[in-house]
Design an enzyme around this catalytic site. Structure first.
Site, short mmCIF file in Angstrom:
data_model
loop_
_atom_site.label_atom_id
_atom_site.label_comp_id
_atom_site.label_asym_id
_atom_site.label_seq_id
_atom_site.Cartn_x
_atom_site.Cartn_y
_atom_site.Cartn_z
N HIS A 99 0.84 -1.22 0.10
CA HIS A 99 -0.01 -0.03 -0.20
C HIS A 99 0.91 1.28 -0.10
O HIS A 99 2.09 1.11 0.23
CB HIS A 99 -0.85 -0.07 1.27
N CYS B 92 3.44 -5.07 6.55
CA CYS B 92 3.12 -4.59 5.20
C CYS B 92 4.33 -4.09 4.46
O CYS B 92 5.32 -3.55 4.86
CB CYS B 92 1.94 -3.72 5.33
#
Length: 238
Positions: free
Chosen positions: A176, A205
């Site tokens: 992201h 992440c």
């Protein structure tokens, strides 16, 4: 969430990394997988393992990075993916954890772009069991790893409604745009430094530059599934 369900980790399990599918071309079995019998812990001591290479005509080594720098393991992996058709005619990305960089390819193996990434704070190639259901405040620093392996990925949205590329949905691992985080973390600044040594800060992440996510990840992976290969950094993969 059919798209999210595609984000299934088919990568590392136990001591191995499954890299074959029944639908591959027959000649795939004849091509050695560069993730086999590679001791990545040795490479991890040398952050930049870079060799520039121009376009090649040999179909057995189809990867063309143009002037983009990449480690030997990344180049070998791309050559194997394209040569064995492991990507199943889908776009794919290679995440080099040692050099903290992501490379995005079309279904034909053509490089579309590359960018630095932020990864999990802790080194390691597996996720802690159940980490995807933990509150972030309960995830210890040692559990903040970015898992390695082969992942079927799909665009989706996180709990805050923000668009992400789900890599390992079960363990809440996505790619992201970089988030602001706490000011002391200086996430955006870490992406701008030339060294990979300060790029370990996330809970697991894969953070990428905002414009790279918008212009590359969103554009390449929207409307289709894709494959994300996260290369290991600490384990000997068989």
């Amino acid at each position: 969430m059919t798209g999210m369900a595609l984000a299934i980790c088919l990568g590392l399990s136990g001591a191995g990394c499954g890299t074959r599918l029944a639908t591959k071309a027959d000649h795939a079995a004849q091509m050695p997988n560069p993730m086999h019998n590679a001791d990545y812990s040795e490479d991890a001591e040398v952050p930049f393992v870079i060799a520039l290479k121009t376009a090649m005509t040999d179909v057995s080594r189809p990867a063309n990075f143009a002037s983009e720098s990449a480690s030997r393991r990344t180049r070998d992996m791309v050559d194997w993916v394209v040569g064995s058709r492991d990507n199943l005619n889908l776009p794919f990305a290679i995440v080099d954890k040692v050099n903290t960089k992501v490379y995005v390819f079309g279904m034909d193996g053509r490089l579309h772009g590359a960018a630095p990434v932020l990864l999990g704070l802790a080194q390691g190639d597996h996720s802690t069991p159940g980490v995807g259901n933990m509150r972030m405040s309960h995830i210890s620093p040692a559990e903040r790893t970015t898992p390695a392996g082969r992942f079927v990925a799909a665009m989706g949205r996180n709990a805050h409604g923000k668009e992400v590329l789900w890599v390992d949905y079960e363990n809440a691992i996505s790619m992201h745009p970089v988030v602001a985080g706490r000011p002391a973390e200086r996430r955006a600044q870490r992406l701008d430094t030339p060294s990979p040594l300060d790029n370990r800060i996330s809970y697991g992440c894969i953070n990428v530059p905002v414009n790279f996510f918008k212009n590359m990840i969103h554009r390449i992976f929207s409307g289709t599934a894709g494959i994300v290969y996260v290369l290991p950094e600490a384990r000997r993969v068989r």
